[in-house]
Design a protein around this motif. Sequence first.
Motif, short mmCIF file in Angstrom:
data_model
loop_
_atom_site.label_atom_id
_atom_site.label_comp_id
_atom_site.label_asym_id
_atom_site.label_seq_id
_atom_site.Cartn_x
_atom_site.Cartn_y
_atom_site.Cartn_z
N THR A 16 -79.25 -19.88 17.02
CA THR A 16 -80.30 -19.46 17.92
C THR A 16 -81.34 -20.30 17.34
O THR A 16 -82.53 -19.96 16.92
CB THR A 16 -80.70 -18.05 17.88
N ASP A 18 -83.92 -16.68 23.93
CA ASP A 18 -85.24 -15.67 24.34
C ASP A 18 -85.04 -15.17 25.76
O ASP A 18 -85.33 -14.34 26.23
CB ASP A 18 -86.29 -15.99 24.02
N VAL A 40 -83.29 -11.82 26.37
CA VAL A 40 -84.15 -10.83 25.68
C VAL A 40 -85.22 -10.53 26.83
O VAL A 40 -85.32 -9.25 27.25
CB VAL A 40 -84.67 -11.16 24.33
N TRP A 62 -84.33 -17.12 15.03
CA TRP A 62 -83.89 -15.57 14.87
C TRP A 62 -84.78 -14.47 14.74
O TRP A 62 -84.87 -13.52 15.36
CB TRP A 62 -82.97 -15.58 13.69
N LEU A 82 -86.85 -13.98 17.79
CA LEU A 82 -86.02 -13.02 18.81
C LEU A 82 -86.03 -11.57 18.51
O LEU A 82 -86.02 -10.82 19.21
CB LEU A 82 -84.64 -13.57 18.75
#
Length: 381
Positions: A208, A215, A218, A242, A245
């Motif tokens: 990531t 993102d 998310v 990470w 996120l």
Amino acid sequence: MRVVIASRIFSPEPAAASFRLASLANALTERGDQVTVMTTTSRSGERPATRPNVTIRRFPVLRDRDGYVRGYLQYLSFDIPLFFRLLFERRPDVFVSEPPPTTGVVVRVVSALTRVPYVYYAADVWSDAAESTGAPRFVVRVLRLVEAHVLRHAKRVIAVSDGVARRVDELSGARHSVVVPNGIDTTIFSPGSSSPRSAPTVIYAGTTSEWQGADIFVRAMPEVRKRIPGARLIFLGQGSAWESLEALAEQLAPGAVEFRGVVSPDRAAATLRSARVAAVSLKPGQGYDFAIPTKIFAAVACGTPVLFTGPGPAADIIEGAGLGLAVNYEVATVADALTTMLRDRTWDPGNLAEWAEKNASLATAGRRAAQVVSDAGAGAT
């Protein structure tokens, strides 16, 4: 033939570079070649792999806080000792260099001193990526000169996509690149005895970094949860994005996003098998628009359809082969696509896995790369 592979990353580190280089090493030994890998000591907790007929020489290096060999000091901690390690290694017939370009420079210098040709494995174009992420102009200019020099003097350049190959040829002024797409280990990533895909679960499996823009998934989850209350998004892996996120998930979709960290390939495959959708993204304009993420092949090999968002040839592959959906990099569009795929069960796991076996096998990619290396070592033109 004797082959020496120089790479800051190698098995068992879970990354596309590790997989393709291990496959290359295996394919070379199948041909009867002797292979030595010059790499780094494994991270704490990782068990170094042993491979028949492959000698792996490891050396300690600096790593960032996430455990990666990433950053100028980290690269130099590998590259400076590498010069002496290669220079005093028994003379091979050919070197193979993995990025970054600083490693390529070391291999280039040793190649000139020993008159041993080298093959450069270009997964992407580092100077373009640095420019797109806002690196200082001077840094980009120097990196581009260095990268072009390394590419120009390579006997062959293995490019992982047509886009990378075109850019390599532009930078080097030569026409010696050969396209060998990345693959996936279909002995691990396969439908297997799949777990029931009853839960509306989305899996993001892999690195990531900021340039991947994960993102967006998310950000899409609040809308997805309105339509499918039990929907979950699971991240497997690690990377520079990470922590951000995790913070974003806590802010926008508490309880809907789970972060499991790095897992073994076997566990990653099992998780992919149980999911309804695999999420893959590339943030536009970050210097990786021509990339084809290996995450796509891992998911499809497990029989899981892919939602891809971003630019480049990956979208054409997914849409053309019916491997899932490819959409623009927009939150609302991604939310709509996730909702559709979580509700839709029309993708057949067997068909997806069959496509992966025929088109994205790591063993096939390794054998093709091995042929390129063999030709370079034999003095092919």
